[in-house]
Design a protein around this motif. Structure first.
Motif, PDB file in Angstrom:
ATOM      1  N   LEU A 146      82.298  64.506  34.435  1.00  0.00           N
ATOM      2  CA  LEU A 146      83.537  63.912  33.930  1.00  0.00           C
ATOM      3  C   LEU A 146      84.537  64.993  33.538  1.00  0.00           C
ATOM      4  CD1 LEU A 146      82.197  61.093  31.562  1.00  0.00           C
ATOM      5  CD2 LEU A 146      83.166  60.815  33.853  1.00  0.00           C
ATOM      6  N   GLU A 150      87.651  63.084  29.119  1.00  0.00           N
ATOM      7  CA  GLU A 150      86.953  61.808  29.212  1.00  0.00           C
ATOM      8  C   GLU A 150      85.582  61.873  28.547  1.00  0.00           C
ATOM      9  OE1 GLU A 150      86.765  59.918  33.009  1.00  0.00           O
ATOM     10  OE2 GLU A 150      88.785  60.538  33.571  1.00  0.00           O
ATOM     11  N   GLN A 153      86.126  61.954  24.794  1.00  0.00           N
ATOM     12  CA  GLN A 153      86.605  60.666  24.295  1.00  0.00           C
ATOM     13  C   GLN A 153      85.492  59.630  24.222  1.00  0.00           C
ATOM     14  OE1 GLN A 153      88.915  59.589  22.683  1.00  0.00           O
ATOM     15  NE2 GLN A 153      89.159  57.406  23.063  1.00  0.00           N
ATOM     16  N   LYS A 154      84.566  59.659  25.153  1.00  0.00           N
ATOM     17  CA  LYS A 154      83.465  58.701  25.126  1.00  0.00           C
ATOM     18  C   LYS A 154      82.561  58.916  23.913  1.00  0.00           C
ATOM     19  CE  LYS A 154      83.286  57.560  30.058  1.00  0.00           C
ATOM     20  NZ  LYS A 154      83.516  56.108  29.854  1.00  0.00           N
ATOM     21  N   ASP A 162      93.812  61.944  25.104  1.00  0.00           N
ATOM     22  CA  ASP A 162      94.190  62.997  26.047  1.00  0.00           C
ATOM     23  C   ASP A 162      94.314  64.371  25.390  1.00  0.00           C
ATOM     24  OD1 ASP A 162      94.365  61.130  28.126  1.00  0.00           O
ATOM     25  OD2 ASP A 162      96.415  60.586  27.544  1.00  0.00           O
TER      26      ASP A 162
END
Length: 305
Positions: A146, A150, A153-154, A162
C-alpha cells in the motif's frame, strides 16, 4: 507646530516598528522553543540509485525515531514497516512523547485510551506505543504494497488521511541510518536538550553487575528496545562495556552499526560519551576513523564519568 507634528509622526512610526519587531521576535521564539531547534543531523542515504534527503531534528526527535525503529528491528519488521511507523509518528506528534493531544490522544502516535490502545501510562511508554502500532499495522491486509499514507491511515483512522505521505522521505533517511547504514554519519551536537518525557525503568541485562548505574541504564534501555544484546565485558571503572548484538534479518556487522546508531541517538539523554563499531568511533560529538576495528556485531559503549 509642523516640527512637533513631524516628530510625533516619526515617534509613532518607530513605536509601530518596534511593536512589529517585538511581535515577530516573540512568534519566532515560540516557534523555535516549540521545535527545539535543529540539534542533530542525519545525512541523506542512497540505495540502488535512489536518494533520501538529509534530516535535521532535535535530540528528542532523533531519540524517539530511534526507539520506534529499534522496536521494529527487534520484532523483525521490514524496513518498509519501520518507515511507515516513523512517518506516522512524525505527523502525529512531531516525534515527541506528548502527554496531551486532541481529546484523550497521547504519546508518539497520539493513541487514545478510549479507543482501546491501552492506558495513558502504557501509551506514554514509547516501546509499548511503537509495539501497538506495529501490531495494528500487521493486521492490515496487504500493507507492504500500500502507499504509505493508506497503510498509516488504516491504523490511525485520522481526520487528515493524506498528511502522512509528506514525511516518507525523512522517515526513509532516519530508518536507513538507524538500521546500520555504512559508514555511520548521524550525529548530535554538544549542548542539545535532553528528552524530558519519562520512560519506565528497564531490566538490566546479564553482565552489568559491575557497570555504573548510568551505563547499566543505557544497556537496559538498549536491551529493551533492540533486544539480542549480550554484555561481553565491563571495564574496571564500570564506564565502558563491550556489547555483542544479533538481530533477526541483519548480518552481524549491520546489527552492530544499528546498535551504535541507537547509542548515538540516545547519547544526550543517557550520558553516552563514546561509541566504537567496525572501524569508526564516535567521540566529542563527531565520527572518526579507528585503526582498531571492533569484531562484526560488537559495539563498545562508554558513558561520561
Amino acid at each position: 507646530m509642523r516640527k512637533s507634528v513631524k516628530y510625533s509622526l516619526i515617534i509613532g512610526v518607530v513605536i509601530v516598528l518596534l511593536a512589529v519587531a517585538i511581535t515577530a521576535g516573540v512568534v519566532l521564539w515560540r516557534q523555535n522553543d516549540a521545535a527545539g531547534g535543529a540539534e542533530c543531523t542525519v545525512p541523506g542515504v542512497s540505495v540502488d540509485g535512489a536518494s533520501s534527503p538529509a534530516v535535521e531534528l532535535t535530540v528528542a526527535q532523533l531519540h524517539h525515531a530511534s526507539t520506534i525503529n529499534a522496536v521494529g528491528l527487534s520484532r523483525g519488521i521490514s524496513e518498509r514497516g519501520r518507515i511507515i511507523a516513523v512517518a506516522t509518528a512524525y505527523q502525529e506528534s512531531s516525534l515527541r512523547n506528548r502527554d496531551d493531544g486532541d481529546r484523550d490522544s497521547v504519546g508518539l502516535f497520539q493513541q487514545r485510551p478510549s479507543q482501546g490502545w491501552g492506558t495513558k501510562e502504557q501509551i506514554l511508554d514509547p516501546i509499548y506505543a511503537a509495539g501497538k502500532f506495529y501490531d495494528a499495522l500487521l493486521e492490515v491486509d496487504g500493507w507492504p504494497s500500500l502507499p504509505l499514507t493508506e497503510a498509516a491511515q488504516k491504523v490511525q483512522q485520522s481526520a487528515h488521511p493524506d498528511a502522512y505521505a509528506k514525511w516518507e522521505p525523512q522517515a526513509t533517511t532516519l530508518v536507513r541510518s538507524l538500521s546500520g547504514a555504512s559508514p555511520l554519519a548521524l550525529n548530535c551536537a554538544a549542548g542539545g536538550r535532553r528528552p524530558t518525557a519519562l520512560a519506565p525503568d528497564r531490566t538490566a541485562p546479564p553482565g552489568t553487575e559491575d557497570a555504573s548505574p548510568q551505563l547499566t541504564a543505557a544497556l537496559a534501555a538498549a536491551a529493551a528496545e533492540l533486544g539480542g544484546i549480550t554484555v561481553r565485558e565491563v571495564d574496571d571503572e564500570g564506564r565502558t562495556a563491550s556489547v555483542a548484538i544479533a538481530l533477526t534479518g541483519l548480518p552481524d556487522d549491520q546489527a552492530g552499526r544499528a546498535l551504535a546508531a541507537w547509542a548515538v541517538a540516545h547519547a544526550t539523554g543517557m550520558g553516552i560519551s563514546d561509541v566504537s563499531v567496525d572501524q569508526q568511533t564516535w567521540t566529542d560529538h563527531a565520527w572518526h576513523s579507528d585503526d582498531q576495528a571492533q569484531p562484526a556485531g560488537v559495539v563498545e559503549i562508554t558513558v561520561a564519568p
